[in-house]
Design a protein around this motif. Structure first.
Motif, PDB file in Angstrom:
ATOM      1  N   THR A 172      63.863  39.821  33.690  1.00  0.00           N
ATOM      2  CA  THR A 172      63.129  38.563  33.802  1.00  0.00           C
ATOM      3  C   THR A 172      61.812  38.760  34.547  1.00  0.00           C
ATOM      4  O   THR A 172      60.750  38.306  34.104  1.00  0.00           O
ATOM      5  CB  THR A 172      63.989  37.507  34.515  1.00  0.00           C
ATOM      6  N   CYS A 173      61.868  39.455  35.685  1.00  0.00           N
ATOM      7  CA  CYS A 173      60.643  39.708  36.452  1.00  0.00           C
ATOM      8  C   CYS A 173      59.637  40.516  35.630  1.00  0.00           C
ATOM      9  O   CYS A 173      58.425  40.251  35.673  1.00  0.00           O
ATOM     10  CB  CYS A 173      60.983  40.442  37.744  1.00  0.00           C
ATOM     11  N   ARG A 174      60.143  41.498  34.893  1.00  0.00           N
ATOM     12  CA  ARG A 174      59.240  42.293  34.057  1.00  0.00           C
ATOM     13  C   ARG A 174      58.601  41.430  32.976  1.00  0.00           C
ATOM     14  O   ARG A 174      57.392  41.526  32.721  1.00  0.00           O
ATOM     15  CB  ARG A 174      59.994  43.460  33.423  1.00  0.00           C
ATOM     16  N   ASP A 175      59.394  40.581  32.323  1.00  0.00           N
ATOM     17  CA  ASP A 175      58.863  39.694  31.286  1.00  0.00           C
ATOM     18  C   ASP A 175      57.750  38.818  31.847  1.00  0.00           C
ATOM     19  O   ASP A 175      56.715  38.617  31.208  1.00  0.00           O
ATOM     20  CB  ASP A 175      59.975  38.806  30.727  1.00  0.00           C
ATOM     21  N   TRP A 176      57.965  38.284  33.034  1.00  0.00           N
ATOM     22  CA  TRP A 176      56.966  37.397  33.633  1.00  0.00           C
ATOM     23  C   TRP A 176      55.688  38.156  33.957  1.00  0.00           C
ATOM     24  O   TRP A 176      54.592  37.666  33.702  1.00  0.00           O
ATOM     25  CB  TRP A 176      57.527  36.767  34.907  1.00  0.00           C
ATOM     26  N   TRP A 177      55.840  39.337  34.533  1.00  0.00           N
ATOM     27  CA  TRP A 177      54.653  40.120  34.878  1.00  0.00           C
ATOM     28  C   TRP A 177      53.852  40.455  33.618  1.00  0.00           C
ATOM     29  O   TRP A 177      52.626  40.288  33.589  1.00  0.00           O
ATOM     30  CB  TRP A 177      55.058  41.396  35.611  1.00  0.00           C
ATOM     31  N   VAL A 178      54.542  40.906  32.584  1.00  0.00           N
ATOM     32  CA  VAL A 178      53.863  41.232  31.331  1.00  0.00           C
ATOM     33  C   VAL A 178      53.135  40.010  30.791  1.00  0.00           C
ATOM     34  O   VAL A 178      51.981  40.096  30.344  1.00  0.00           O
ATOM     35  CB  VAL A 178      54.856  41.772  30.282  1.00  0.00           C
ATOM     36  N   ALA A 179      53.783  38.853  30.820  1.00  0.00           N
ATOM     37  CA  ALA A 179      53.166  37.633  30.304  1.00  0.00           C
ATOM     38  C   ALA A 179      51.891  37.295  31.056  1.00  0.00           C
ATOM     39  O   ALA A 179      50.888  36.880  30.457  1.00  0.00           O
ATOM     40  CB  ALA A 179      54.150  36.465  30.381  1.00  0.00           C
ATOM     41  N   THR A 180      51.889  37.505  32.372  1.00  0.00           N
ATOM     42  CA  THR A 180      50.701  37.131  33.149  1.00  0.00           C
ATOM     43  C   THR A 180      49.562  38.133  32.992  1.00  0.00           C
ATOM     44  O   THR A 180      48.417  37.799  33.291  1.00  0.00           O
ATOM     45  CB  THR A 180      51.036  36.962  34.644  1.00  0.00           C
ATOM     46  N   THR A 181      49.848  39.336  32.509  1.00  0.00           N
ATOM     47  CA  THR A 181      48.753  40.281  32.258  1.00  0.00           C
ATOM     48  C   THR A 181      47.862  39.821  31.113  1.00  0.00           C
ATOM     49  O   THR A 181      46.746  40.324  30.948  1.00  0.00           O
ATOM     50  CB  THR A 181      49.275  41.703  31.957  1.00  0.00           C
ATOM     51  N   ASP A 182      48.338  38.876  30.312  1.00  0.00           N
ATOM     52  CA  ASP A 182      47.485  38.291  29.274  1.00  0.00           C
ATOM     53  C   ASP A 182      46.465  37.320  29.869  1.00  0.00           C
ATOM     54  O   ASP A 182      45.513  36.920  29.182  1.00  0.00           O
ATOM     55  CB  ASP A 182      48.333  37.543  28.239  1.00  0.00           C
ATOM     56  N   VAL A 183      46.686  36.927  31.130  1.00  0.00           N
ATOM     57  CA  VAL A 183      45.805  35.959  31.792  1.00  0.00           C
ATOM     58  C   VAL A 183      44.918  36.640  32.823  1.00  0.00           C
ATOM     59  O   VAL A 183      43.712  36.392  32.884  1.00  0.00           O
ATOM     60  CB  VAL A 183      46.632  34.838  32.462  1.00  0.00           C
ATOM     61  N   ILE A 184      45.517  37.502  33.663  1.00  0.00           N
ATOM     62  CA  ILE A 184      44.747  38.282  34.630  1.00  0.00           C
ATOM     63  C   ILE A 184      45.150  39.749  34.472  1.00  0.00           C
ATOM     64  O   ILE A 184      46.317  40.056  34.241  1.00  0.00           O
ATOM     65  CB  ILE A 184      44.978  37.804  36.080  1.00  0.00           C
ATOM     66  N   ALA A 185      44.218  40.623  34.616  1.00  0.00           N
ATOM     67  CA  ALA A 185      44.411  42.022  34.215  1.00  0.00           C
ATOM     68  C   ALA A 185      45.611  42.686  34.871  1.00  0.00           C
ATOM     69  O   ALA A 185      46.386  43.375  34.204  1.00  0.00           O
ATOM     70  CB  ALA A 185      43.133  42.814  34.526  1.00  0.00           C
ATOM     71  N   ASP A 186      45.788  42.507  36.160  1.00  0.00           N
ATOM     72  CA  ASP A 186      46.865  43.196  36.873  1.00  0.00           C
ATOM     73  C   ASP A 186      48.172  42.432  36.879  1.00  0.00           C
ATOM     74  O   ASP A 186      49.189  42.941  37.349  1.00  0.00           O
ATOM     75  CB  ASP A 186      46.443  43.471  38.324  1.00  0.00           C
ATOM     76  N   GLY A 187      48.183  41.200  36.391  1.00  0.00           N
ATOM     77  CA  GLY A 187      49.378  40.377  36.420  1.00  0.00           C
ATOM     78  C   GLY A 187      49.667  39.847  37.819  1.00  0.00           C
ATOM     79  O   GLY A 187      49.125  40.332  38.814  1.00  0.00           O
ATOM     80  N   LEU A 188      50.513  38.839  37.897  1.00  0.00           N
ATOM     81  CA  LEU A 188      50.926  38.294  39.192  1.00  0.00           C
ATOM     82  C   LEU A 188      52.024  39.154  39.807  1.00  0.00           C
ATOM     83  O   LEU A 188      52.788  39.827  39.098  1.00  0.00           O
ATOM     84  CB  LEU A 188      51.459  36.870  39.031  1.00  0.00           C
ATOM     85  N   ARG A 189      52.112  39.128  41.131  1.00  0.00           N
ATOM     86  CA  ARG A 189      53.255  39.741  41.791  1.00  0.00           C
ATOM     87  C   ARG A 189      54.527  38.997  41.375  1.00  0.00           C
ATOM     88  O   ARG A 189      54.511  37.786  41.137  1.00  0.00           O
ATOM     89  CB  ARG A 189      53.116  39.667  43.316  1.00  0.00           C
ATOM     90  N   VAL A 190      55.627  39.728  41.305  1.00  0.00           N
ATOM     91  CA  VAL A 190      56.921  39.132  40.983  1.00  0.00           C
ATOM     92  C   VAL A 190      57.923  39.556  42.050  1.00  0.00           C
ATOM     93  O   VAL A 190      57.777  40.610  42.682  1.00  0.00           O
ATOM     94  CB  VAL A 190      57.417  39.559  39.583  1.00  0.00           C
ATOM     95  N   GLY A 191      58.929  38.720  42.259  1.00  0.00           N
ATOM     96  CA  GLY A 191      59.901  39.056  43.296  1.00  0.00           C
ATOM     97  C   GLY A 191      61.209  38.335  43.116  1.00  0.00           C
ATOM     98  O   GLY A 191      61.319  37.349  42.372  1.00  0.00           O
ATOM     99  N   THR A 192      62.220  38.828  43.801  1.00  0.00           N
ATOM    100  CA  THR A 192      63.541  38.221  43.801  1.00  0.00           C
ATOM    101  C   THR A 192      63.766  37.537  45.139  1.00  0.00           C
ATOM    102  O   THR A 192      63.569  38.123  46.192  1.00  0.00           O
ATOM    103  CB  THR A 192      64.646  39.270  43.587  1.00  0.00           C
ATOM    104  N   SER A 193      64.172  36.310  45.093  1.00  0.00           N
ATOM    105  CA  SER A 193      64.512  35.586  46.317  1.00  0.00           C
ATOM    106  C   SER A 193      65.664  34.627  45.998  1.00  0.00           C
ATOM    107  O   SER A 193      65.450  33.484  45.647  1.00  0.00           O
ATOM    108  CB  SER A 193      63.309  34.811  46.849  1.00  0.00           C
ATOM    109  N   VAL A 194      66.853  35.187  46.147  1.00  0.00           N
ATOM    110  CA  VAL A 194      67.118  36.581  46.473  1.00  0.00           C
ATOM    111  C   VAL A 194      68.225  37.106  45.569  1.00  0.00           C
ATOM    112  O   VAL A 194      68.889  36.334  44.884  1.00  0.00           O
ATOM    113  CB  VAL A 194      67.567  36.803  47.952  1.00  0.00           C
ATOM    114  N   ILE A 195      68.419  38.448  45.615  1.00  0.00           N
ATOM    115  CA  ILE A 195      69.575  39.069  44.982  1.00  0.00           C
ATOM    116  C   ILE A 195      70.693  39.183  46.023  1.00  0.00           C
ATOM    117  O   ILE A 195      70.479  39.751  47.091  1.00  0.00           O
ATOM    118  CB  ILE A 195      69.234  40.472  44.462  1.00  0.00           C
ATOM    119  N   PRO A 196      71.894  38.647  45.753  1.00  0.00           N
ATOM    120  CA  PRO A 196      73.024  38.871  46.662  1.00  0.00           C
ATOM    121  C   PRO A 196      73.448  40.345  46.581  1.00  0.00           C
ATOM    122  O   PRO A 196      74.073  40.777  45.617  1.00  0.00           O
ATOM    123  CB  PRO A 196      74.114  37.938  46.135  1.00  0.00           C
ATOM    124  N   PHE A 197      73.076  41.117  47.580  1.00  0.00           N
ATOM    125  CA  PHE A 197      73.247  42.567  47.482  1.00  0.00           C
ATOM    126  C   PHE A 197      74.703  43.033  47.455  1.00  0.00           C
ATOM    127  O   PHE A 197      74.974  44.122  46.942  1.00  0.00           O
ATOM    128  CB  PHE A 197      72.481  43.285  48.601  1.00  0.00           C
TER     129      PHE A 197
END
Length: 348
Positions: free
Chosen positions: A46-71
């Motif tokens: 999911t995070c990868r999909d979002w980052w890839v999608a935002t590279t169509d808008v800004i060259a480097d894409g937005l930062r993505v993160g998990t908040s949170v993964i139950p480790f």
């Protein structure tokens, strides 16, 4: 002030709708995208999909993160490999947020076959070993919940920042010692100030500068012209987190957290009503607006910027965590991120 968007799988958005939402977030000037882990789509994909999608808008894409993964549901090695791989793909745009989830509840321990370990010790084990692996080191470690010997990642990637979900004094001091950032939850500005004191205490004990440990917080918002419907939609998750489960202690976890914010009497009354048979669908109408607006915002779009400005006080990154009245309502989510766009309150 950095500003992110928190997108929960529970919003009921399809992958294509999520793509539209994250691209609009990039156009509106948001800095990051965050998601909690659910047993739905894989979180790293999911995070990868979002980052890839935002590279169509800004060259480097937005930062993505998990908040949170139950480790506790992951091994250290799997969590490290997935995180480092994603950070390699995104050129350093990934932040890993981890937390205990419902651990050490008997149900979680039984479901996943987990060891019974003190929560702070368990969190320390994961923080220390993950940070060592992300630093490219070979790990030799014997803890109460983690034991690794001669282990390292088999590839080099940009170092992954590890954020810890923390609310109580011990976990906050642990964050100050070892975490790269802190992701508390459901907090008032006053509570953030209190939390920072404990993080600073832990940081100073190991010679760290507390100002270098950022706080990133979900600020939940439900924007809707129907204010009563928005209030009810917002109150439901508040109750889910804040009330103690029947038979569970009230001096730990989220129940203690909301008590510290001044809502002990309110929650005690709501719990008594629930235990007497009042359904949650009725309890949501009994939650005082004071409690709800202490930790988030519900209502019309024009009130959102002032609420975000107030609720983000003391943070390094405010994450607009979306709540909607209707599942799958893309337009409502877009309306919310437009109402909370950074230029309206954070970048002034």
């Amino acid at each position: 002030m950095l500003v992110g968007v928190g997108i929960d799988p529970g919003l009921g958005l399809s992958r294509e709708q999520q793509r539209t939402l994250v691209q609009e977030s990039a156009r509106l000037g948001y800095d990051s995208l965050w998601t909690p882990a659910r047993l739905t789509r894989p979180i790293f994909q999911t995070c990868r999909d979002w980052w890839v999608a935002t590279t169509d808008v800004i060259a480097d894409g937005l930062r993505v993160g998990t908040s949170v993964i139950p480790f506790p549901g992951w091994t250290v090695l799997t969590l490290a490999a997935e995180s480092a791989s994603l950070n390699e793909v995104t050129a350093g745009k990934f932040n890993l947020g981890i937390g205990l989830g419902s651990y050490p509840s008997p149900a979680m321990i039984r479901q996943l076959g987990l060891p019974t370990v003190p929560p702070v010790a368990y969190s320390r084990d994961y923080l220390l070993t993950l940070r060592e692996l992300f630093a490219g080191k070979t790990v030799d470690y014997d803890g109460k919940g983690v034991s690794l010997h001669g282990v390292q990642l088999g590839f080099k990637a940009p170092r992954v920042p590890v954020y810890l979900a923390a609310m109580g004094p011990q976990m906050l001091r642990l964050s100050g010692r070892y975490a790269d950032g802190v992701t508390p939850n459901w907090c008032s500005p006053e509570q953030i100030a209190w939390m920072r004191q404990h993080v600073a205490e832990g940081a100073r004990k190991v010679g760290r500068d507390p100002s270098e440990i950022p706080f990133a917080l979900y600020i939940r918002v439900c924007v809707d012209d129907d204010e009563d419907a928005a209030r009810r939609a917002f109150a439901a998750p508040v109750l889910d987190y804040a009330m103690a489960r029947p038979g569970m202690p009230k001096d730990i976890g989220y129940r203690a957290h909301f008590g510290r914010m001044g809502f002990e009497e309110v929650l005690t009354e709501l719990e008594a009503r629930r235990n007497a048979g009042t359904p949650v669908s009725e309890l949501v109408d009994l939650v005082p607006a004071e409690l709800l607006l202490k930790v988030g915002y519900f209502g019309k779009a024009d009130g959102a910027p002032a609420a975000m400005r107030r609720l983000s006080e003391g943070l390094d990154e405010a994450m607009v965590r979306l709540i909607t009245v209707r599942s799958g309502d893309l337009e409502a989510n877009i309306a919310a991120i437009r109402a909370c766009q950074p230029s309206a309150w954070a970048h002034q």
